[in-house]
Design a protein around this motif. Structure first.
Motif, PDB file in Angstrom:
ATOM      1  N   LYS A  50       0.870  -1.175   0.000  1.00  0.00           N
ATOM      2  CA  LYS A  50       0.000   0.000   0.000  1.00  0.00           C
ATOM      3  C   LYS A  50       0.904   1.221   0.000  1.00  0.00           C
ATOM      4  CE  LYS A  50      -3.959   2.042   2.467  1.00  0.00           C
ATOM      5  NZ  LYS A  50      -4.926   1.931   1.362  1.00  0.00           N
ATOM      6  N   SER A 101       0.155   4.399  -0.940  1.00  0.00           N
ATOM      7  CA  SER A 101      -0.438   5.699  -0.630  1.00  0.00           C
ATOM      8  C   SER A 101      -1.711   5.456   0.175  1.00  0.00           C
ATOM      9  CB  SER A 101      -0.764   6.485  -1.903  1.00  0.00           C
ATOM     10  OG  SER A 101      -1.876   5.934  -2.581  1.00  0.00           O
ATOM     11  N   ASP A 102      -2.176   6.512   0.851  1.00  0.00           N
ATOM     12  CA  ASP A 102      -3.353   6.375   1.711  1.00  0.00           C
ATOM     13  C   ASP A 102      -4.595   5.991   0.925  1.00  0.00           C
ATOM     14  OD1 ASP A 102      -1.808   7.026   3.865  1.00  0.00           O
ATOM     15  OD2 ASP A 102      -2.350   9.149   3.871  1.00  0.00           O
ATOM     16  N   THR A 103      -4.671   6.417  -0.344  1.00  0.00           N
ATOM     17  CA  THR A 103      -5.863   6.177  -1.146  1.00  0.00           C
ATOM     18  C   THR A 103      -5.735   4.966  -2.051  1.00  0.00           C
ATOM     19  OG1 THR A 103      -5.015   7.717  -2.807  1.00  0.00           O
ATOM     20  CG2 THR A 103      -6.502   8.617  -1.143  1.00  0.00           C
ATOM     21  N   MET A 104      -4.606   4.285  -2.014  1.00  0.00           N
ATOM     22  CA  MET A 104      -4.368   3.163  -2.925  1.00  0.00           C
ATOM     23  C   MET A 104      -5.150   1.926  -2.503  1.00  0.00           C
ATOM     24  SD  MET A 104      -0.717   1.379  -3.856  1.00  0.00           S
ATOM     25  CE  MET A 104      -0.625  -0.174  -4.762  1.00  0.00           C
ATOM     26  N   THR A 105      -5.904   1.351  -3.437  1.00  0.00           N
ATOM     27  CA  THR A 105      -6.612   0.091  -3.207  1.00  0.00           C
ATOM     28  C   THR A 105      -6.090  -1.015  -4.111  1.00  0.00           C
ATOM     29  OG1 THR A 105      -8.340   0.721  -4.793  1.00  0.00           O
ATOM     30  CG2 THR A 105      -8.717   1.269  -2.465  1.00  0.00           C
ATOM     31  N   GLU A 106      -5.489  -0.624  -5.231  1.00  0.00           N
ATOM     32  CA  GLU A 106      -4.892  -1.585  -6.152  1.00  0.00           C
ATOM     33  C   GLU A 106      -3.742  -0.915  -6.879  1.00  0.00           C
ATOM     34  OE1 GLU A 106      -7.757  -2.776  -9.086  1.00  0.00           O
ATOM     35  OE2 GLU A 106      -7.640  -0.875 -10.172  1.00  0.00           O
ATOM     36  N   THR A 155       0.599   3.370  -9.075  1.00  0.00           N
ATOM     37  CA  THR A 155      -0.466   3.587  -8.105  1.00  0.00           C
ATOM     38  C   THR A 155      -1.428   4.638  -8.624  1.00  0.00           C
ATOM     39  OG1 THR A 155       0.580   5.400  -6.896  1.00  0.00           O
ATOM     40  CG2 THR A 155       1.298   3.178  -6.340  1.00  0.00           C
ATOM     41  N   VAL A 214      -4.221  -4.385  -3.214  1.00  0.00           N
ATOM     42  CA  VAL A 214      -3.263  -4.317  -2.117  1.00  0.00           C
ATOM     43  C   VAL A 214      -3.323  -5.616  -1.307  1.00  0.00           C
ATOM     44  CG1 VAL A 214      -2.701  -3.162   0.060  1.00  0.00           C
ATOM     45  CG2 VAL A 214      -3.319  -1.804  -1.956  1.00  0.00           C
TER      46      VAL A 214
END
Length: 422
Positions: free
Chosen positions: A9, A11-16, A41, A69
């Motif tokens: 992960k 970044s804070d907003t990363m989901t994939e 990302t 992630v």
């Protein structure tokens, strides 16, 4: 026990993320700190470091493939480890999505673990497996001399040529990707054989989503003002002539504009703000997001607490961020904390334009090129240097008069640049 390399992960907003490139292949040794892959990302393409050491024995996610992630990207085995032992499963990580037909495949995928004639799994060292793959040796025909009959490198090296396995069947070329569906707003022309279909990267999808959200949900309005750029150009020439003699920093026009925006944001803090549902947040610090063009789009790293930094520090930071942005070495934390953005297209010969607000910020300054044109000075027509500055604002946060006050403050610092040096 084998170690799973998982999608981090970043970044804070990363989901994939999208696995852009493998820097290490099956059979290669990995040390802690090695760059093993490039991951795209929602903010940028970044390098992924190894946190364990060993040998890559399996690649599970191919290049060009998206994975959530926590998904297993590859399997790492420690030295002299039995690689046939299963690695621990990732914690509730869903399987990675398969690559599209038009996407590139991995440089090298792991072969299935060899099976002995009696159906049991062969015990093979990572190096022996690599050598066998390179020489085309059938591991089922090799007698292992290692512990518990494990096949080691020396066994494969000593294997007769007759044990070479038959060459693998050529890979079947994937079927061509189907033409994209017609967009909702119209009918897409028929895609011909000479047309180029470019799949959207993760970055381009994020840019598209954010800009669409900005234009649909933020009530924009736009202001423009023309500045006399001659004083700024004269001061820049004088400073750079001095620094050239001493080997110091060379200043760009953009450095001065950034500094002018920072100073103006301190004078008119209502623009250095964000809409927060039932309130407006005016930020104490100025975090200026600098739009930098990269190969696949645009990134906006932030000069943080910029009001406390000198022109020299700002110039050096921007140069460093621009270089690392193009080398894909920016860190996720460097994109956080932006309160206002600058987008400068002057270097491309653009005289003026309207930028789109970068949410959740309330304003973005657009900078055009410096143009030589005829101007009226005390009733006389003379040649002058002019620059167009634009301001796009979120009308929920900033009213027209406030925006005009801010833009004229930027103009003041551009036309009286020595004020930025005190």
């Amino acid at each position: 026990m084998p170690i799973n390399i998982e999608m981090p992960k970043l970044s804070d907003t990363m989901t994939e993320g999208t696995l852009v490139t493998w820097r290490k292949n099956v059979g290669e040794e990995v040390e802690i700190g090695d760059i093993i892959a490039e991951i795209e990302t929602d903010k940028a393409t970044m390098e992924m470091e190894a946190f364990d050491e060993g040998t890559i024995v399996e690649i599970k996610v191919q290049e060009g493939t998206k994975a959530p992630v926590g998904a297993i990207l590859a399997v790492l085995a420690e030295e002299d480890e039995d690689v046939d032992a299963p690695a621990p499963a990732a914690a509730a990580a869903p399987a990675a999505a398969p690559a599209a037909a038009s996407e590139p495949v991995a440089k090298e995928a792991a072969a299935p673990a060899p099976v002995a004639a009696d159906g049991s799994r062969l015990r093979v060292s990572p190096l022996a497996r690599k050598i066998a793959a390179e020489k085309g040796v059938d591991l089922n025909a090799v007698q292992g001399t290692g512990p518990n009959g494990r096949i080691v490198a020396a066994d494969v090296e000593a294997a007769p040529v007759a044990s070479a396995a038959a060459p693998a069947a050529p890979a079947v070329s994937p079927a061509p990707a189907a033409a994209p569906a017609a967009p909702a707003q119209g009918i897409l022309p028929t895609v011909g054989p000479d047309d180029k279909v470019v799949p959207l990267s993760t970055m381009r999808k994020i840019i598209a989503d954010r800009l669409l959200t900005s234009k649909v949900t933020i009530p924009h309005f736009y202001l423009h003002v023309e500045c006399d750029a001659a004083p700024l150009m004269a001061l820049r020439k004088q400073i750079n002539a001095q620094t050239e003699q001493t080997g110091g920093n060379k200043y760009t026009v953009n450095d001065f504009i950034v500094k002018a925006i920072i100073n103006a944001a301190q004078e008119v803090p209502a623009v250095n703000a964000s809409y927060n549902g039932d309130s407006i947040v005016e930020f104490a610090n100025v975090g200026i997001s600098v739009a930098i063009a990269v190969e696949d789009g645009l990134v906006t790293p932030v000069v943080k607490e910029a009001q406390n930094k000198s022109l020299l520090t700002i110039s050096e930071e921007i140069k460093d961020m621009a270089k690392r942005a193009r080398d894909k070495k920016l860190k996720p934390s460097e994109f956080d904390g932006g309160t206002i953005t600058i987008s400068n297209l002057g270097a491309w010969g653009v005289e003026g334009f309207d930028a789109i607000v970068n949410p959740p910020q309330a304003a973005i300054v657009s900078v055009g090129g410096i143009i030589e044109k005829a101007v009226s000075v005390n009733g006389e027509i003379k040649s002058g240097l002019r620059m167009n500055l634009g301001l796009s604002c979120d009308h929920r946060v900033v009213d027209g008069a406030v925006a005009a006050t801010f833009l004229n403050a930027v103009k003041k610092f551009v036309e009286q640049p020595t004020l930025m040096l005190v």
